[in-house]
Design an enzyme around this catalytic site. Sequence first.
Site, PDB file in Angstrom:
ATOM      1  N   GLY A 177      10.736 -24.051 -24.512  1.00 60.27           N
ATOM      2  CA  GLY A 177      11.393 -25.272 -24.058  1.00 60.27           C
ATOM      3  C   GLY A 177      11.080 -25.445 -22.589  1.00 60.27           C
ATOM      4  N   GLY A 180      -7.042 -27.776 -10.033  1.00 62.31           N
ATOM      5  CA  GLY A 180      -6.025 -27.725  -8.985  1.00 62.31           C
ATOM      6  C   GLY A 180      -5.066 -28.895  -9.022  1.00 62.31           C
ATOM      7  N   GLY A 232      12.575 -26.935 -20.216  1.00 61.14           N
ATOM      8  CA  GLY A 232      13.704 -26.671 -19.330  1.00 61.14           C
ATOM      9  C   GLY A 232      13.942 -25.190 -19.143  1.00 61.14           C
ATOM     10  N   ASP A 239       4.997 -25.357 -16.428  1.00 62.72           N
ATOM     11  CA  ASP A 239       6.405 -25.055 -16.151  1.00 62.72           C
ATOM     12  C   ASP A 239       6.526 -24.037 -15.021  1.00 62.72           C
ATOM     13  OD1 ASP A 239       7.213 -26.760 -18.207  1.00 62.72           O
ATOM     14  OD2 ASP A 239       7.047 -25.171 -19.703  1.00 62.72           O
TER      15      ASP A 239
END
Length: 302
Positions: free
Chosen positions: A39, A215, A41, A243
């Site tokens: 996930g 990049g 988050g 993430d």
Amino acid sequence: MAKITVVGSISTDFVVTVSRRPEIGETIEGELFETSFGGKGANQAVAVARLGAETNIVGAVGGDGFGDLLIANLQEENISIENVERVTEESSGAAFINIENKDNSIIYIPGANGKVTKGSIERAHAVLEQSDFVLIQNEVKQEAVEETIDYCYENSIPVLLNPAPGRPLDESYINKVTYLTPNETEFSILFPGEQMENIMKRYPNKLFITLGAQGVKYHDGNEIVNVDAFEPKELVDTTGAGDTFNGAFAVAVTNNLSIKNCVTFANLASSISIQKQGAQAGIPQLNEVKENEYYEKEWNIK
């Protein structure tokens, strides 16, 4: 210690490694199957926590056994679950990840994550107000994203929107966020038909376009800056690299690094993450980043 709150999805990843993707109607033999915590988050919260910040997450899990495991994992990572709701009528979120030639494609099932609403964010106002920085992504409803941005803007809380998966966003909300981190595909959804250089110039030190091995590009108010990616010693799995980048960027900002150093530190953490299998398994601890040959001591991340 900085206090960072992540608003977003909490899911289980079901990962299949294949030599190639099957054609429609075809069955093929896979090479590897495993489950892991994921996930966007939760991944970003884990990155923030491992890199040294006091971390809260606002989200939801189902009333199933997967939900129990997801919550236990967050607690083990020293992430506050005070604002994680249990949604008994939904399964926990899931992502089905196909890895082919060390790259990935993902099918995402929101499950309980789809129950993170404007009301969920309103109930979390207290923790947002106490935060030094807030991260949010698009694996929760648009109303939750907008309420988070509105509240942070009204209360002068820096907020980073990682617009993944990509979906349109009203310009008023783009103006309200402090940082915006799309990849090329997400950029084209947010700014259809627009030239990348023109939009970067319009949003200096706000819009950071992540380009994988090429990049990150942004405009610093004077010119377009390209911050090179670090080449990993071994590329294993790119799942969770974005993430890790976003979580590391948030930690760097709260440590008062310059914008370019924030991007460089985030690139370094991301490059370390792709040397292991799994979204969260690859996210480095702060000491692992500091021990890397490319870590700059003057960054003084704490």
